[in-house]
Design an enzyme around this catalytic site. Structure first.
Site, PDB file in Angstrom:
ATOM      1  CE  LYS A   1      -4.511   0.824   0.047  1.00 48.79           C
ATOM      2  NZ  LYS A   1      -5.477   0.248  -0.300  1.00 48.79           N
TER       3      LYS A   1
HETATM    4  P1  NAD Z   1     -13.049   8.432  -2.489  1.00 44.94           P
HETATM    5  O1  NAD Z   1     -11.994   9.436  -2.334  1.00 44.94           O
HETATM    6  O2  NAD Z   1     -13.242   8.285  -3.995  1.00 44.94           O
HETATM    7  O3  NAD Z   1     -14.225   8.693  -1.609  1.00 44.94           O
HETATM    8  C1  NAD Z   1     -14.246   8.739  -0.183  1.00 44.94           C
HETATM    9  C2  NAD Z   1     -15.591   9.529   0.180  1.00 44.94           C
HETATM   10  O4  NAD Z   1     -15.796   9.662   1.429  1.00 44.94           O
HETATM   11  C3  NAD Z   1     -15.463  10.921  -0.584  1.00 44.94           C
HETATM   12  O5  NAD Z   1     -16.796  11.197  -1.207  1.00 44.94           O
HETATM   13  C4  NAD Z   1     -15.264  11.881   0.824  1.00 44.94           C
HETATM   14  O6  NAD Z   1     -15.869  13.140   0.661  1.00 44.94           O
HETATM   15  C5  NAD Z   1     -16.104  10.944   1.909  1.00 44.94           C
HETATM   16  N1  NAD Z   1     -15.607  11.093   3.205  1.00 44.94           N
HETATM   17  C6  NAD Z   1     -14.187  11.747   3.714  1.00 44.94           C
HETATM   18  N2  NAD Z   1     -14.399  11.842   5.044  1.00 44.94           N
HETATM   19  C7  NAD Z   1     -15.494  11.625   5.405  1.00 44.94           C
HETATM   20  C8  NAD Z   1     -16.290  11.680   6.497  1.00 44.94           C
HETATM   21  N3  NAD Z   1     -15.621  11.965   7.859  1.00 44.94           N
HETATM   22  N4  NAD Z   1     -17.553  11.438   6.584  1.00 44.94           N
HETATM   23  C9  NAD Z   1     -18.130  11.065   5.521  1.00 44.94           C
HETATM   24  N5  NAD Z   1     -17.662  10.917   4.259  1.00 44.94           N
HETATM   25  C10 NAD Z   1     -16.275  11.326   4.056  1.00 44.94           C
HETATM   26  O7  NAD Z   1     -12.256   7.047  -2.017  1.00 44.94           O
HETATM   27  P2  NAD Z   1     -12.673   5.445  -2.429  1.00 44.94           P
HETATM   28  O8  NAD Z   1     -11.672   5.232  -3.274  1.00 44.94           O
HETATM   29  O9  NAD Z   1     -14.109   5.512  -2.515  1.00 44.94           O
HETATM   30  O10 NAD Z   1     -12.222   4.686  -0.936  1.00 44.94           O
HETATM   31  C11 NAD Z   1     -12.986   4.680   0.310  1.00 44.94           C
HETATM   32  C12 NAD Z   1     -12.808   3.600   0.827  1.00 44.94           C
HETATM   33  O11 NAD Z   1     -12.703   2.441   0.230  1.00 44.94           O
HETATM   34  C13 NAD Z   1     -11.431   3.678   1.547  1.00 44.94           C
HETATM   35  O12 NAD Z   1     -11.153   3.111   2.772  1.00 44.94           O
HETATM   36  C14 NAD Z   1     -10.472   2.740   0.562  1.00 44.94           C
HETATM   37  O13 NAD Z   1      -9.270   2.338   1.223  1.00 44.94           O
HETATM   38  C15 NAD Z   1     -11.402   1.935   0.417  1.00 44.94           C
HETATM   39  N6  NAD Z   1     -11.282   1.067  -1.019  1.00 44.94           N
HETATM   40  C16 NAD Z   1     -11.262   1.667  -2.282  1.00 44.94           C
HETATM   41  C17 NAD Z   1     -10.853   0.934  -3.236  1.00 44.94           C
HETATM   42  C18 NAD Z   1     -11.068   1.588  -4.614  1.00 44.94           C
HETATM   43  O14 NAD Z   1     -11.022   0.673  -5.809  1.00 44.94           O
HETATM   44  N7  NAD Z   1     -11.153   2.905  -5.009  1.00 44.94           N
HETATM   45  C19 NAD Z   1     -10.891  -0.351  -3.236  1.00 44.94           C
HETATM   46  C20 NAD Z   1     -10.699  -0.873  -1.899  1.00 44.94           C
HETATM   47  C21 NAD Z   1     -10.920  -0.333  -0.855  1.00 44.94           C
END
Ligand code: NAD
Length: 474
Positions: free
Chosen positions: A105
């Site tokens: 990561k």
């Molecule tokens: P992203 O940046 O696209 O979205 C995150 C969202 O959460 C945003 O809309 C942001 O405004 C919101 N957010 C941030 N802080 C917040 C809070 N305190 N309260 C409410 N909303 C809040 O990120 P993502 O890629 O969707 O990732 C989200 C989670 O999923 C992370 O934990 C990441 O590790 C996990 N993840 C992502 C992927 C991927 O393919 N993108 C894969 C596996 C896991």
């Protein structure tokens, strides 16, 4: 209230709980638990008339298989503890869904909202340069992907930077996944993690015993859902569940508060609103309240934390009313909250399984890049020709024997269409999510000493990592 464990301690506690049920040689257990290495880099970028210094990380948890795989996150509070926790989750995630990678990561301490696109490009290129020259980005050794705060745009920049520094590497594009489709990416990658959450829930609801364990009944259709974080993962999960599975998303929690509509929110509209206004406040599709955290405690069938880690903790776990929680984010439930929820009978579909759709489709993209051919390109028309043979023969039989039936145009249209890349990616993802769930639930259901899906998931994953080390004679 006991002190809350850090994210990495939480992952370790969950690992230890599973490892205690296994009969691993102590040395091997320790080898699998620890993070192999973390590279910390500080680099400067000249912008806005000054030199700014940024701190980035790339952790490698386990190299039992290479390349190692895991996203790169851009967030202001990224730190070594978090990156190492996420890297170890990647090891177990890949093992659980049988993606042939070790776990890694990366992270950069930055709030991307404070920078222009052109500035972000320069920062990303510089960070990528530092990682590429140490083989911490490399198609055969370490392959990043998007995570919180990054998207296909950053992945395209990283791929370009790698190609510039490795002009004779024919597999250069496989150095990173989650690229745009016209930049060596694969159809269905952007939606993959959210799509995987949907497939995970569909599979869960195929098992009435598991549904009953959560105190629910019936099908996925009609269930009420609360989503935290309408980013890449949360948006796609919410969109598919509401438009394809008949769920009602009643609450969307974002940074600035919560939007509520008990009849179900229009997800695409809310996303559009956030893109233009920076938050959910003022969106006409629901009622706004600024206390987002309290909305996690509202009654619902399914709670989907899809934003960040540690949002369900010892302080609020007792008040969570959801019967089923699916961890779309990594680590949204701390180890202490996990214990409270488990005792209360809440079923948790754990992160190492629930959000594995992203790495699964990343795996497909990496294979596509290495094979230099789009999935389905060789078979599609041949498949259509064979289906056409059957359709023509059935219609001839009906006519010759005067049977009087015809195939509906809708059926013919669907049956005759050969699978393209998107259909194949979705089919591969669906299969992966079903198989992985079944391997977890088999352990959960067949062993008295395994109380929950998380422990079961870790057991399956650690077992596979251990088998891989043992096959190498370790
Ligand atoms: P992203 O940046 O696209 O979205 C995150 C969202 O959460 C945003 O809309 C942001 O405004 C919101 N957010 C941030 N802080 C917040 C809070 N305190 N309260 C409410 N909303 C809040 O990120 P993502 O890629 O969707 O990732 C989200 C989670 O999923 C992370 O934990 C990441 O590790 C996990 N993840 C992502 C992927 C991927 O393919 N993108 C894969 C596996 C896991």
């Amino acid at each position: 209230m006991s002190a809350e464990p850090s994210f990495r301690q939480s992952v370790e506690l969950m690992f230890n709980r599973a490892a205690a049920l296994m009969d691993l040689p102590p040395g091997l257990e320790e080898k699998i638990r620890v993070c192999n290495s973390t590279y910390v880099v500080r680099f400067g970028v000249r912008m806005r008339g000054e030199m700014r210094t940024f701190t980035g990380y790339r952790s490698v948890h386990s190299e039992h298989m290479e390349p190692v795989k895991g996203g790169i996150r851009y967030a202001p509070n990224v730190n070594q503890d978090e990156v190492e926790a996420l890297a170890s989750l990647m090891t177990f995630k890949c093992a659980l869904v049988e993606a042939p990678f070790g776990g890694s990561k990366g992270g950069l301490c930055i709030d991307p909202r404070h920078y222009e696109e052109e500035e972000l490009e320069r920062i990303t290129r510089r960070f990528a340069y530092e990682l590429i020259k140490r083989d911490l980005i490399n198609p055969s050794q370490n392959v990043p992907a998007p995570d919180m705060g990054t998207s296909e745009r950053e992945m395209a920049i990283i791929a370009d930077q790698y190609a510039r520094m490795n002009t004779t590497d024919i597999n250069a594009r496989a150095c990173v996944t989650g690229k745009p489709v016209n930049g060596g990416g694969i159809q269905g990658r952007t939606e993959a993690t959210g799509r995987g959450v949907e497939y995970a829930l569909q599979e869960f609801f195929r098992h009435p015993d598991d549904v009953a364990e959560a105190g629910l009944s019936g099908k996925l259709e009609g269930k009420t859902v609360i989503v935290q974080g309408l980013g890449n993962v949360g948006y796609h999960a919410a969109l598919f569940l509401s438009t394809e599975d008949g769920c009602k998303v009643t609450h969307i929690i974002e940074r600035d508060g919560v939007l509520i509509n008990e009849n179900g929110l229009d997800i695409a509209h809310v996303r559009d609103w956030i893109a233009h206004h920076g938050g959910v406040k003022g969106c006409p599709h629901g009622t706004y309240s600024e206390n987002g955290a309290a909305a996690l405690e509202e009654p619902c069938d399914i709670l989907i934390p899809a934003a960040l880690e540690g949002v369900i903790h010892a302080g609020n776990a007792e008040r969570i009313k959801a019967k089923l929680i699916i961890e779309a984010a990594n680590g949204p439930i701390t180890a202490s909250a996990d214990e409270v929820l488990r005792k209360r009978g809440v079923v948790i579909i754990p992160d190492l399984y629930a959000n594995a759709g992203g790495v699964t489709v990343s795996y497909f993209e990496w294979v596509k890049n290495l094979s230099h051919i789009r999935f389905g390109r060789m078979q599609r028309r041949q498949e259509e020709a064979r289906h056409l043979l059957i359709v023509n023969e059935l219609e001839r039989l009906s006519k010759d024997k005067e049977l009087g039936w015809t195939l509906s145009p809708d059926f013919k249209e669907q049956y005759l269409r050969g699978a393209g890349e998107l259909e194949l990616v979705r089919s591969g993802l669906d299969d992966t999510m079903r198989e992985a769930y079944q391997s977890m639930r088999h352990v959960w259901r067949s062993r008295q000493d395994v109380p929950d899906l998380r422990t079961a998931g870790y057991l399956v994953a650690i077992g596979r990592v251990a088998a891989s080390y043992q096959a190498k004679g370790l």
